[in-house]
Scaffold this motif. Structure first.
Motif, mmCIF file in Angstrom:
data_model
loop_
_atom_site.group_PDB
_atom_site.id
_atom_site.type_symbol
_atom_site.label_atom_id
_atom_site.label_comp_id
_atom_site.label_asym_id
_atom_site.label_seq_id
_atom_site.Cartn_x
_atom_site.Cartn_y
_atom_site.Cartn_z
ATOM 1 N N LYS A 67 -24.375 36.612 -15.304
ATOM 2 C CA LYS A 67 -22.928 36.358 -15.258
ATOM 3 C C LYS A 67 -22.168 37.642 -14.964
ATOM 4 O O LYS A 67 -22.417 38.687 -15.577
ATOM 5 C CB LYS A 67 -22.454 35.778 -16.591
ATOM 6 C CG LYS A 67 -20.968 35.433 -16.608
ATOM 7 C CD LYS A 67 -20.575 34.827 -17.950
ATOM 8 C CE LYS A 67 -19.091 34.458 -17.970
ATOM 9 N NZ LYS A 67 -18.701 33.865 -19.280
ATOM 10 N N LYS A 68 -21.229 37.559 -14.030
ATOM 11 C CA LYS A 68 -20.414 38.728 -13.701
ATOM 12 C C LYS A 68 -19.466 39.046 -14.847
ATOM 13 O O LYS A 68 -18.825 38.158 -15.407
ATOM 14 C CB LYS A 68 -19.621 38.489 -12.415
ATOM 15 C CG LYS A 68 -18.892 39.736 -11.925
ATOM 16 C CD LYS A 68 -18.256 39.512 -10.553
ATOM 17 C CE LYS A 68 -17.625 40.797 -10.043
ATOM 18 N NZ LYS A 68 -17.034 40.632 -8.691
ATOM 19 N N ILE A 69 -19.392 40.318 -15.196
ATOM 20 C CA ILE A 69 -18.526 40.763 -16.289
ATOM 21 C C ILE A 69 -17.132 41.033 -15.742
ATOM 22 O O ILE A 69 -16.959 41.816 -14.797
ATOM 23 C CB ILE A 69 -19.085 42.033 -16.956
ATOM 24 C CG1 ILE A 69 -20.467 41.760 -17.552
ATOM 25 C CG2 ILE A 69 -18.125 42.560 -18.017
ATOM 26 C CD1 ILE A 69 -20.478 40.786 -18.693
ATOM 27 N N SER A 70 -16.131 40.387 -16.336
ATOM 28 C CA SER A 70 -14.751 40.568 -15.898
ATOM 29 C C SER A 70 -14.139 41.806 -16.562
ATOM 30 O O SER A 70 -14.670 42.348 -17.545
ATOM 31 C CB SER A 70 -13.919 39.341 -16.260
ATOM 32 O OG SER A 70 -13.795 39.231 -17.671
ATOM 33 N N LYS A 71 -13.015 42.237 -16.037
ATOM 34 C CA LYS A 71 -12.299 43.378 -16.612
ATOM 35 C C LYS A 71 -11.903 43.098 -18.055
ATOM 36 O O LYS A 71 -12.071 43.948 -18.937
ATOM 37 C CB LYS A 71 -11.068 43.695 -15.770
ATOM 38 C CG LYS A 71 -10.211 44.838 -16.325
ATOM 39 C CD LYS A 71 -9.020 45.122 -15.430
ATOM 40 C CE LYS A 71 -8.142 46.230 -16.020
ATOM 41 N NZ LYS A 71 -6.961 46.515 -15.142
#
Length: 273
Positions: A148-152
């Protein structure tokens, strides 16, 4: 090194070693047992005062100096400088970190390396880490893994990775801050996020700690020091203009609230014991 015809992947594993005579063999053995072996292991002896030097020299002799490389620091400098020295000497395409008192699932390198190779835009990945008396040997299917891409917002709310879960591209120029002794890993992940992007996490338990994160006795001075380190991290990324002043104030308050809740829960648990 006896590879048993295992595939070797372009990964340098860096382990800071300080007074770890009782645990470093377990850590290295978890690398030896990987389904895919790294190109090299770099053990950084951070001026240990016990028998760590003898143990790591024996490991090097057993597996070969071309595979296990030993760096020796003249003065105890802390894990940030030890890891930075290892990074500077690494020759592989990717770098993975392991601590001397932790260990890995046998498929850790296989899973992370091949996923990152298939996604060249990804700069750094991590995964879950759990407390176990013994490592889990159960095989993991590799055909249905989801990173999963980590958001800001996610990465600013809390550190998404324990250091022994991280694999990153060796082309990353950012380093651990040698002047910060707690949350120095979190600061580096944030610097990488804001400078390079491409931060992903796998919800699989591929690394194991063998003692409680905040000490076997519960609340410790390390918990306070870690909170100070996190506050310093927010201050540094604000000064580097990665977040606004209002965001900085918000995350300071949020961090302090998390810390107060953690202290409260630990004290409640201690009273119930």
């Amino acid at each position: 090194m006896s590879s048993d015809h295992k595939q070797m992947v372009s990964v340098s594993v860096i382990i800071p070693c300080y007074n770890c005579e009782r645990t470093i063999m377990r850590a290295v053995n978890s690398i030896v047992q990987q389904t895919c072996l790294p190109k090299e292991i770099i053990l950084v002896n951070d001026a240990s005062t016990d028998k760590t030097k003898d143990v790591i020299n024996n490991l090097q002799q057993e597996h070969g100096s071309n595979w296990i490389k030993v760096l020796t620091l003249d003065f105890n400098s802390g894990p940030s400088i030890a890891r930075n020295e290892g990074i500077n000497q690494a020759i592989s395409e990717y770098i993975a970190f392991l601590d001397a008192d932790d260990s890995w699932h046998s498929q850790k390198l296989e899973i992370q390396y091949f996923w990152m190779k298939a996604h060249p835009g990804v700069v750094i990945t991590g995964h879950k880490m759990v407390l176990h008396e013994k490592e889990i040997s159960q095989s993991i299917r590799t055909d249905d893994l989801f990173f999963k891409k980590i958001s800001k917002l996610r990465i600013l709310h809390s550190n998404p990775f324990s250091t022994p879960t991280v694999m990153m591209k060796s082309t990353v120029s950012a380093r651990f801050d040698p002047d910060q002794y707690y949350a120095e890993d979190y600061l580096l992940w944030l610097n990488i996020f804001f400078s390079f992007g491409g931060v992903y996490r796998l919800e699989k338990e591929l690394a194991y700690m063998h003692k409680e994160a905040y000490g076997q006795g519960g609340l410790s001075s390390n918990l306070v020091a870690m909170e100070k380190g996190e506050l310093a991290t927010y201050s540094k990324i604000y000064k580097s203009k990665d977040i606004t002043f209002l965001q900085y104030l918000y995350f300071l308050v949020f961090s302090l609230a998390k810390f107060a809740r953690r202290v409260f829960l630990i004290r409640v648990v201690k009273r119930l014991m």
